[in-house]
Enzyme design. Structure first.
Site, short mmCIF file in Angstrom:
data_model
loop_
_atom_site.label_atom_id
_atom_site.label_comp_id
_atom_site.label_asym_id
_atom_site.label_seq_id
_atom_site.Cartn_x
_atom_site.Cartn_y
_atom_site.Cartn_z
N LYS A 174 -12.00 1.07 -1.88
CA LYS A 174 -10.95 1.64 -2.72
C LYS A 174 -11.43 1.66 -4.17
O LYS A 174 -12.36 2.41 -4.47
CB LYS A 174 -9.65 0.91 -2.45
CG LYS A 174 -9.16 1.31 -1.05
CD LYS A 174 -8.00 0.56 -0.50
CE LYS A 174 -7.69 1.14 0.89
NZ LYS A 174 -6.99 0.23 1.78
N HIS A 197 -5.51 -2.97 -2.84
CA HIS A 197 -5.19 -2.01 -3.91
C HIS A 197 -5.16 -2.63 -5.31
O HIS A 197 -4.94 -1.92 -6.28
CB HIS A 197 -3.87 -1.31 -3.62
CG HIS A 197 -3.92 -0.53 -2.35
ND1 HIS A 197 -4.40 0.75 -2.28
CD2 HIS A 197 -3.61 -0.88 -1.08
CE1 HIS A 197 -4.36 1.17 -1.03
NE2 HIS A 197 -3.88 0.21 -0.28
N SER A 201 0.79 -1.22 0.00
CA SER A 201 0.00 0.00 0.00
C SER A 201 0.83 1.28 0.00
O SER A 201 0.35 2.31 -0.44
CB SER A 201 -0.97 0.00 1.18
OG SER A 201 -0.27 -0.07 2.40
C1 LIG Z 1 -7.04 0.05 3.25
C2 LIG Z 1 -6.41 -1.26 3.55
C3 LIG Z 1 -6.98 -2.15 4.47
C4 LIG Z 1 -8.16 -1.78 5.31
O1 LIG Z 1 -9.32 -1.79 4.59
P1 LIG Z 1 -10.56 -0.92 5.13
O2 LIG Z 1 -11.73 -1.46 4.43
O3 LIG Z 1 -10.25 0.49 4.80
O4 LIG Z 1 -10.62 -1.16 6.62
C5 LIG Z 1 -6.42 -3.40 4.61
N1 LIG Z 1 -5.31 -3.74 3.92
C6 LIG Z 1 -4.71 -2.89 3.06
C7 LIG Z 1 -3.48 -3.33 2.33
C8 LIG Z 1 -5.23 -1.62 2.86
O5 LIG Z 1 -4.63 -0.77 2.03
#
Ligand SMILES: *Cc1c(COP(=O)(O)O)cnc(C)c1O
Length: 389
Positions: A240, A210, A182
């Site tokens: 996302k 992602h 990320s």
């Molecule tokens: C954003 C993210 C999460 C968390 O997901 P949410 O639905 O925002 O709680 C978990 N793992 C990664 C790699 C992320 O980028």
């Protein structure tokens, strides 16, 4: 001075964060999320959302949510096991599983809760988690809270992972990694991870927060072998690229059934509002039909990389995904560059310690298909000018 010692200590802690440029501040978003936003009263071009396909404010998703609210109201009213499990959740789970190529799926309210729920359901004190050092904080928290031994390996160093697996005497082993990292934007070697999981009889848990919606025609970063393997458990977060909220875990049907029985963050919480599941069903259609959006996004990635190659001081990290980190170095300098861009109408966040290792503070540029080519060009020329200044 404050009324009691514990409060005084957190006040000192806040002052310390401020003095180290580590105090996080929240700005106020006053528009819809997207490539163009109004923040703290200013119109900005945003390079900081995870809305890679521009779906967060897509009218078809909003209409699906609004229609479902009209029919079913706002709240789920109960947990999944106590009448909160709506037909729309169920339909999304089935469509999602089919789309990513796994037999079954289960929705969670957030990716954070999914990671915690899966690891605590699969592992306990007889377990060992093998985790890439650059994994997302939510995976690390889950690994720490599940009661298993927590063993980390250097980022993408699968030789080191192999030697740690060989040394392990744990009964239940689980390898976990971000599929797209990320903060760096690089992609895990899924087939090699799967070979190691098979050789050492481990689960392979891949967090594709992602990659879902972006990689492989939107289906995310699983390979064919990983789709077929019962030991691979796949997580997509849905806030996302999918543009909505929530998360879905796709796996062998019996693994999903086990999660329904044992994942505490699934069981002991109110189900996601059904209208969000309706929006997610509409999102899945847009993601599946979204090749034009992905092609535009890939064009932006290529233009940015070509434009920022060979800067005098700052360096774009190797990444083929919409996450394009520009290494700056120190926390204060990264914050200063981010501030200058903001003055010029460009919203690009500085990512600092402790989110990334010391000395690797960076601008985390994230691109969206909703950007225009002119906006990407404007970002490139502004950064070039700042680096030469
Ligand atoms: C954003 C993210 C999460 C968390 O997901 P949410 O639905 O925002 O709680 C978990 N793992 C990664 C790699 C992320 O980028």
């Amino acid at each position: 001075m404050s009324a009691f010692d514990a409060l005084a200590r957190i006040q000192q802690g806040l002052a310390q964060l401020e003095s180290e440029s580590l105090l996080r501040k929240r700005s106020l978003l006053e528009s819809a999320q997207g490539a163009h936003v109004r923040v703290d009263g200013r119109e900005l071009v945003s390079f900081c959302s995870n809305d890679y396909l521009g779906l967060a404010n897509d009218p078809t998703l909003a209409a699906a949510a609004a229609a479902a609210i009209g029919e079913y109201g706002v709240g789920a009213g109960a947990s999944h096991l106590v009448t909160g499990h709506h037909r729309l959740h169920h339909e999304f789970e089935q469509s999602f599983a089919a789309f990513v190529g796994k037999p079954a799926a289960l929705m969670f309210s957030t990716g954070y809760m999914a990671n915690l729920g899966v690891l605590t359901a699969l592992l306990g004190r007889h377990g060992e988690v093998f985790a890439d050092k650059l994994n997302h904080a939510s995976l690390n928290d889950a690994a720490q809270q599940c009661g298993a031994k927590f063993t980390r390996f250097a980022h993408a160093d699968l030789g080191q992972l192999e030697s740690r697996l060989k040394r392990s005497a744990a009964r239940d082993k689980l390898i976990c990694a971000d599929l797209v990292f990320s903060m760096d934007g690089d992609v895990a070697d899924v087939d090699r991870l799967l070979e190691l999981a098979e050789a050492h009889d481990a689960w392979l848990y891949l967090d594709d927060a992602h990659g879902f919606g972006v990689l492989d025609e939107g289906r995310g970063g699983l390979t064919e072998a990983a789709r077929k393997s019962p030991r691979v458990i796949y997580l997509a977060t849905l806030g996302k690229a999918a543009g909505v909220f929530g998360a879905a875990v796709a796996a062998h049907a019996d693994v999903v059934e086990w999660l329904v029985q044992k994942a505490r963050t699934y069981i002991y919480t109110t189900a996601m509002p059904p209208a969000l599941a309706a929006a997610l069903l509409a999102s899945l259609e847009q993601v599946a039909a979204g090749q034009a959006r992905r092609d535009r996004l890939r064009g932006h990635v290529e233009a940015l990389r070509a434009g920022l190659a060979g800067l005098p001081h700052w360096r774009l990290m190797p990444s083929a995904t919409p996450i394009q980190p520009l290494l700056i170095g120190g926390n204060a300098e990264a914050v200063a560059v981010s501030r200058k861009l903001l003055e010029l109408g460009l919203l690009v966040p500085a990512i600092r310690t402790p989110t990334v290792p010391r000395g690797t503070a960076r601008l985390r540029i994230s691109l969206s298909s909703a950007h225009t080519p002119e906006e990407v060009t404007r970002l490139v020329s502004t950064i070039q000018a700042l680096d030469r200044a």
